[in-house]
Motif scaffolding. Structure first.
Motif, short mmCIF file in Angstrom:
data_model
loop_
_atom_site.label_atom_id
_atom_site.label_comp_id
_atom_site.label_asym_id
_atom_site.label_seq_id
_atom_site.Cartn_x
_atom_site.Cartn_y
_atom_site.Cartn_z
N THR A 82 3.29 11.36 5.26
CA THR A 82 2.38 10.26 4.99
C THR A 82 3.09 8.91 5.12
O THR A 82 2.54 7.96 5.68
CB THR A 82 1.81 10.40 3.57
OG1 THR A 82 1.16 11.66 3.47
CG2 THR A 82 0.81 9.29 3.28
N LEU A 83 4.32 8.88 4.65
CA LEU A 83 5.08 7.64 4.75
C LEU A 83 5.33 7.28 6.22
O LEU A 83 5.30 6.11 6.60
CB LEU A 83 6.40 7.80 4.00
CG LEU A 83 6.73 6.75 2.94
CD1 LEU A 83 5.53 6.42 2.09
CD2 LEU A 83 7.88 7.22 2.09
N TYR A 124 1.24 4.11 -2.81
CA TYR A 124 1.11 5.55 -2.53
C TYR A 124 2.31 6.30 -3.09
O TYR A 124 2.17 7.33 -3.76
CB TYR A 124 1.00 5.77 -1.03
CG TYR A 124 1.26 7.18 -0.61
CD1 TYR A 124 0.29 8.17 -0.79
CD2 TYR A 124 2.49 7.56 -0.06
CE1 TYR A 124 0.54 9.48 -0.44
CE2 TYR A 124 2.74 8.86 0.31
CZ TYR A 124 1.76 9.82 0.12
OH TYR A 124 2.01 11.12 0.47
N TYR A 143 -4.87 -10.75 -3.88
CA TYR A 143 -4.65 -9.45 -3.24
C TYR A 143 -5.69 -8.41 -3.67
O TYR A 143 -5.44 -7.22 -3.64
CB TYR A 143 -3.25 -8.92 -3.52
CG TYR A 143 -2.17 -9.61 -2.72
CD1 TYR A 143 -1.62 -9.02 -1.59
CD2 TYR A 143 -1.70 -10.85 -3.10
CE1 TYR A 143 -0.63 -9.65 -0.86
CE2 TYR A 143 -0.72 -11.51 -2.38
CZ TYR A 143 -0.18 -10.90 -1.26
OH TYR A 143 0.79 -11.52 -0.54
N GLY A 162 -3.49 3.41 6.07
CA GLY A 162 -3.55 2.23 5.25
C GLY A 162 -4.96 2.04 4.78
O GLY A 162 -5.79 2.93 4.87
N SER A 163 -5.24 0.86 4.26
CA SER A 163 -6.60 0.58 3.89
C SER A 163 -6.84 -0.91 4.05
O SER A 163 -5.91 -1.71 4.01
CB SER A 163 -6.88 1.03 2.45
OG SER A 163 -6.24 0.15 1.56
N ARG A 182 4.96 16.54 2.63
CA ARG A 182 3.74 15.77 2.85
C ARG A 182 3.96 14.29 2.60
O ARG A 182 3.42 13.44 3.30
CB ARG A 182 2.60 16.28 1.95
CG ARG A 182 1.73 17.28 2.67
CD ARG A 182 0.34 17.33 2.05
NE ARG A 182 -0.41 16.07 2.13
CZ ARG A 182 -1.58 15.90 1.56
NH1 ARG A 182 -2.14 16.89 0.89
NH2 ARG A 182 -2.21 14.76 1.66
N ILE A 183 4.76 13.99 1.59
CA ILE A 183 5.05 12.59 1.31
C ILE A 183 5.77 11.96 2.49
O ILE A 183 5.42 10.86 2.93
CB ILE A 183 5.90 12.46 0.02
CG1 ILE A 183 5.07 12.90 -1.19
CG2 ILE A 183 6.40 11.04 -0.15
CD1 ILE A 183 5.86 12.93 -2.49
N ASP A 184 6.76 12.67 3.01
CA ASP A 184 7.49 12.16 4.18
C ASP A 184 6.53 11.89 5.32
O ASP A 184 6.58 10.84 5.96
CB ASP A 184 8.56 13.17 4.61
CG ASP A 184 9.75 13.17 3.66
OD1 ASP A 184 9.99 12.14 3.01
OD2 ASP A 184 10.45 14.19 3.59
N GLU A 221 0.83 -1.21 0.00
CA GLU A 221 0.00 0.00 0.00
C GLU A 221 0.86 1.25 0.00
O GLU A 221 0.65 2.18 -0.77
CB GLU A 221 -0.84 0.03 1.27
CG GLU A 221 -2.21 -0.51 1.11
CD GLU A 221 -2.95 -0.32 2.40
OE1 GLU A 221 -3.27 0.85 2.68
OE2 GLU A 221 -3.18 -1.30 3.11
N PHE A 243 2.28 5.65 7.39
CA PHE A 243 2.22 4.26 6.94
C PHE A 243 3.10 3.40 7.86
O PHE A 243 2.69 2.33 8.31
CB PHE A 243 2.73 4.13 5.50
CG PHE A 243 1.65 4.30 4.46
CD1 PHE A 243 0.63 3.38 4.36
CD2 PHE A 243 1.67 5.37 3.58
CE1 PHE A 243 -0.37 3.52 3.39
CE2 PHE A 243 0.69 5.52 2.62
CZ PHE A 243 -0.34 4.60 2.53
N ALA A 244 4.31 3.91 8.12
CA ALA A 244 5.26 3.15 8.93
C ALA A 244 4.72 2.95 10.34
O ALA A 244 4.93 1.90 10.95
CB ALA A 244 6.61 3.86 8.96
#
Lengths: 300, 300
Positions: free
Chosen positions: B82-83, A64, B140, B92-93, B78-80, A60, B86-87
């Motif tokens: 968001t990551l 992204y 998946y 997630g989804s 923003r990417i950092d 996921e 996630f970490a």
DNA sequence: AAAATTCAATGAAATTTAGTCATAGGTAGC
DNA sequence: GCTACCTATGACTAAATTTCATTGAATTTT
């Protein structure tokens, strides 16, 4: 921290479907890529790919990041392209300052071919300056100054663009319209219309009236050239302007252009720019077109 | 090629106003920064700053690049971020597959607390599968399968979530409503309403009618649970569903739930997921909430 | 089923890149 | 003119990236 190269890697692995192919497409060895993605996953603390045997599937988070790569990387590509245009002089802007109100009509005739010739270059015209055009040039508020009154300075280069004669414009019903040439005393019972700038910058005062210690009966200021001319046509006053412009108006309005003094007041419009920018392509293109347009006017 | 670091440099020099200050703010020496920008200008072939003594002023190209920096760098930030989410499992989804039509009402009661508890985690519910829920799990396409019929496979883990009794729902005006318990033969003159799935997946057939070699007079399929129940209430047919759901409807509609056979048809709803994802936090959170909700229903 | 091929991971070595240090030349302010 | 501060530069160093060589595993071919 995510770097551009990481985004490139995400995108390329997705495009190519395997590490090896992505590596060669990025001009890297497979090993380098393997090291890179391992480090990336380690640093970010999250798996970006699920690797089952030699199959690669995005997690996921990986998905992204891929989306972001496809969004952000094109932005870099556009930046690179634009910068290349700047470097190739295909892009830029020219900020033109005007200290010569009646020149506006002429400027328009220069701007048009310039924009056509340099599609990537914008033109910005400024007419109001807090500390005068020269200061604006010094302060990098403008790149080019159009003025009839150059001030010689070490850093600034001035070039004459076209000569003009300052004439007095009077209505046809004005008693002065019978004359062909005026003396300062002729204005003492007239209303003089000018732009609202200091008299020190008005040649009609500096070069004609003040030396003879004459003054008009009344001095009124107006912003718009067209309105001034309407007033003159209605014989509500007289005004001074370049002869070429006066003649243009004389075709449409009942006004007449009269010489000031014996030999007339002869001036030049100058363009000034910072000396070290003398090789600025846009600047020189503009000046070339300006001179070209000027010669059309003085010839006609 | 422009890199992220270049954008950072542009932005920081602009923010700080001097190379030295920008350098320290970037945790670099002034020298390193000086080297960097020199290289950048050399590579891109264009001056980005005009340096007059210790004054720094952006060129047009530099100004452009600064604008881009202020636009692009926040995207990286923003990417950092968001990551990092996630970490930290804050994002997630969860793609939930449903092979149990009447469970939908119950699922909604699970989804609600899940979304409240995990603000960054999205839930996606799928009810149609090209090759069945198990295949979707393998491919998946989903992360979790809710089904009354688990298929034992090496890679897939199934857990019972809650027990339920399959009952027959009849309208109060139906002659069967006088009984408390039914035999297969009782349905031979009834219209049976079910969801439009293969009879192989309908327990009322598999576990009740077919073993006794009985069939309903008519078998009609309908998509919507609510409509089926309306039909049953109007005595236009009978249907089978979990007892807990039948009882809910019995409060609103004139319908009655009847036991099938002596000891009733007792089943479980299971959740299945890929075994190697048994430590997926979101998955386990969801299953925990599902069991919790189930116990509320079976208790009530 | 064996052989050959393709792919990814890894450790060590090599190379490139980025950064530091030391220093010099300027500019601005006192 | 002195001092403080800023930038530029060359030589050096540290760190990072990349390559090379090799291994193990998964596919494909024979």
């Amino acid at each position: 921290m995510i770097e551009k190269i990481h985004l490139s890697i995400m995108r390329e692995i997705n495009r190519q479907g395997s590490l090896t192919a992505a590596a060669s497409s990025l001009n890297l060895t497979q090993s380098a890529l393997s090291h890179s993605i391992k480090k990336l996953e380690l640093q970010s603390g999250i798996a970006l790919w699920l690797k089952d045997g030699r199959q690669i599937r995005l997690t996921e988070a990986g998905n992204y990041l891929l989306e972001q790569a496809n969004r952000v990387l094109p932005q870099f590509e556009r930046i690179d392209e634009t910068l290349r245009q700047f470097a190739g002089n295909e892009r830029g802007s020219l900020r033109v300052g005007m200290e010569c109100h009646p020149c506006y009509q002429w400027l328009l005739k220069v701007v048009q071919p310039f924009l056509a010739q340099s599609p990537g270059v914008d033109i910005d015209v400024k007419q109001r300056f807090q500390f005068g055009g020269m200061a604006a040039l010094f302060n990098y508020d403008i790149d080019l100054l159009i003025t009839p009154d150059p001030i010689l300075k070490e850093q600034i280069m001035f070039e004459p663009v076209f000569p003009y004669e300052l004439v007095l414009v009077v209505g046809q019903s004005n008693k002065l319209s019978a004359l062909t040439q005026l003396e300062p005393a002729d204005l003492t019972d007239q209303t003089l219309l000018t732009y609202p700038v200091e008299t020190a910058r008005l040649d009609i005062f500096q070069q004609f009236l003040l030396p003879a210690q004459c003054m008009p009966r009344l001095h009124k200021t107006l912003e718009a050239t067209d309105i001034i001319l309407q007033m003159v046509a209605a014989n509500r006053g007289v005004t001074a302007m370049p002869k070429w412009l006066a003649l243009e108006y004389a075709q449409k309005l009942p006004v007449k252009a009269l010489r000031l003094g014996n030999s007339g007041i002869n001036k030049h419009i100058y363009v000034g720019y910072r000396k070290h920018e003398q090789h600025n392509t846009h600047l020189q293109t503009f000046i070339r077109l300006a001179k070209q347009q000027a010669s059309l006017i003085t010839a006609g």
